[in-house]
Design a protein around this motif. Structure first.
Motif, PDB file in Angstrom:
ATOM      1  N   ASN A  61       0.797  -1.244   0.000  1.00  0.00           N
ATOM      2  CA  ASN A  61       0.000   0.000   0.000  1.00  0.00           C
ATOM      3  C   ASN A  61       0.822   1.283   0.000  1.00  0.00           C
ATOM      4  O   ASN A  61       0.290   2.355   0.275  1.00  0.00           O
ATOM      5  N   VAL A  62       2.103   1.204  -0.299  1.00  0.00           N
ATOM      6  CA  VAL A  62       2.966   2.382  -0.394  1.00  0.00           C
ATOM      7  C   VAL A  62       3.338   2.580  -1.861  1.00  0.00           C
ATOM      8  O   VAL A  62       3.828   1.647  -2.521  1.00  0.00           O
ATOM      9  N   ALA A  63       3.111   3.792  -2.383  1.00  0.00           N
ATOM     10  CA  ALA A  63       3.461   4.102  -3.771  1.00  0.00           C
ATOM     11  C   ALA A  63       4.970   3.973  -3.952  1.00  0.00           C
ATOM     12  O   ALA A  63       5.746   4.570  -3.207  1.00  0.00           O
ATOM     13  N   LEU A 121      -4.048   8.239  -0.062  1.00  0.00           N
ATOM     14  CA  LEU A 121      -5.365   8.118   0.577  1.00  0.00           C
ATOM     15  C   LEU A 121      -5.420   6.981   1.587  1.00  0.00           C
ATOM     16  O   LEU A 121      -6.167   7.056   2.561  1.00  0.00           O
ATOM     17  N   TYR A 122      -4.637   5.939   1.386  1.00  0.00           N
ATOM     18  CA  TYR A 122      -4.574   4.878   2.392  1.00  0.00           C
ATOM     19  C   TYR A 122      -3.941   5.406   3.678  1.00  0.00           C
ATOM     20  O   TYR A 122      -4.320   5.011   4.771  1.00  0.00           O
ATOM     21  N   LYS A 123      -2.970   6.294   3.536  1.00  0.00           N
ATOM     22  CA  LYS A 123      -2.252   6.830   4.690  1.00  0.00           C
ATOM     23  C   LYS A 123      -2.967   8.052   5.284  1.00  0.00           C
ATOM     24  O   LYS A 123      -3.020   8.225   6.494  1.00  0.00           O
ATOM     25  N   MET A 160     -14.168   7.370  -1.196  1.00  0.00           N
ATOM     26  CA  MET A 160     -13.655   6.303  -0.341  1.00  0.00           C
ATOM     27  C   MET A 160     -14.154   6.461   1.085  1.00  0.00           C
ATOM     28  O   MET A 160     -14.455   5.474   1.743  1.00  0.00           O
ATOM     29  N   ALA A 161     -14.296   7.699   1.560  1.00  0.00           N
ATOM     30  CA  ALA A 161     -14.823   7.933   2.909  1.00  0.00           C
ATOM     31  C   ALA A 161     -16.278   7.480   2.981  1.00  0.00           C
ATOM     32  O   ALA A 161     -16.689   6.866   3.973  1.00  0.00           O
TER      33      ALA A 161
END
Length: 167
Positions: A61-63, A121-123, A160-161
């Motif tokens: 999940n990290v670019a 956005l995950y972070k 996403m929220a």
């Protein structure tokens, strides 16, 4: 003369939720393996120096610019490419936002931009514009479509929220 045969290693990569067993040379980048061995061409081969963002994928999940990391070092990690975002023909909210906000022009940078934005956005689920610009700073868009791209990231954050709230 020493053995001129290439040395291959067997590795297991988890790409888009599927574990794949591959024979790779130790010096092959993840970008090379994704494109040439797995046929996942969303991560573009461009600069080869980690400067343009066209080859960006998510690693845990990290670019991450896939041209800068070795495939053999990715065992045990979860790799997501642009091809892995939609499920059963349904676009991921960030892909929907990209279309709705006209985030793509020529489309060359879009996979890397989308995955960089998703990593953000995950972070940081509700980033401000400065945070978005910072997260996308390693991605270049030759069409100069940045205004629409930033709007797409903001829209994706809202989508996403909403998804999280409605589960």
């Amino acid at each position: 003369m020493e053995n001129d045969k290439p040395t291959f290693r067997i590795i297991r990569l988890t790409v888009n939720g599927e574990t794949r067993v591959l024979h790779v040379q130790p010096h092959w980048t993840l970008s090379r393996v994704l494109r040439r061995e797995l046929g996942l061409t969303g991560a573009k081969e461009a600069c080869g120096e980690g400067a343009c963002g066209a080859c960006t994928v998510l690693v845990d999940n990290v670019a991450t610019p896939s041209c800068m990391i070795l495939a053999v070092e990715q065992e045990g990690k979860s790799i997501t490419t642009i091809e892995g975002l939609s499920k059963d023909g349904v676009l991921h909210p960030i892909q929907e936002a990209w279309l709705e906000e006209y985030g793509a022009q020529c489309g060359f940078c879009s996979p890397g931009m989308i995955l960089s934005a998703l990593g953000l956005l995950y972070k940081t689920p509700d980033p401000d514009e400065e945070r978005i610009k910072e997260a996308l700073g390693g991605n270049l868009c030759i069409c100069s479509n940045y205004e629409h791209i930033i709007a797409a990231v903001k829209s994706a954050a809202r989508k996403m929220a909403k998804e999280v709230r409605h589960g």
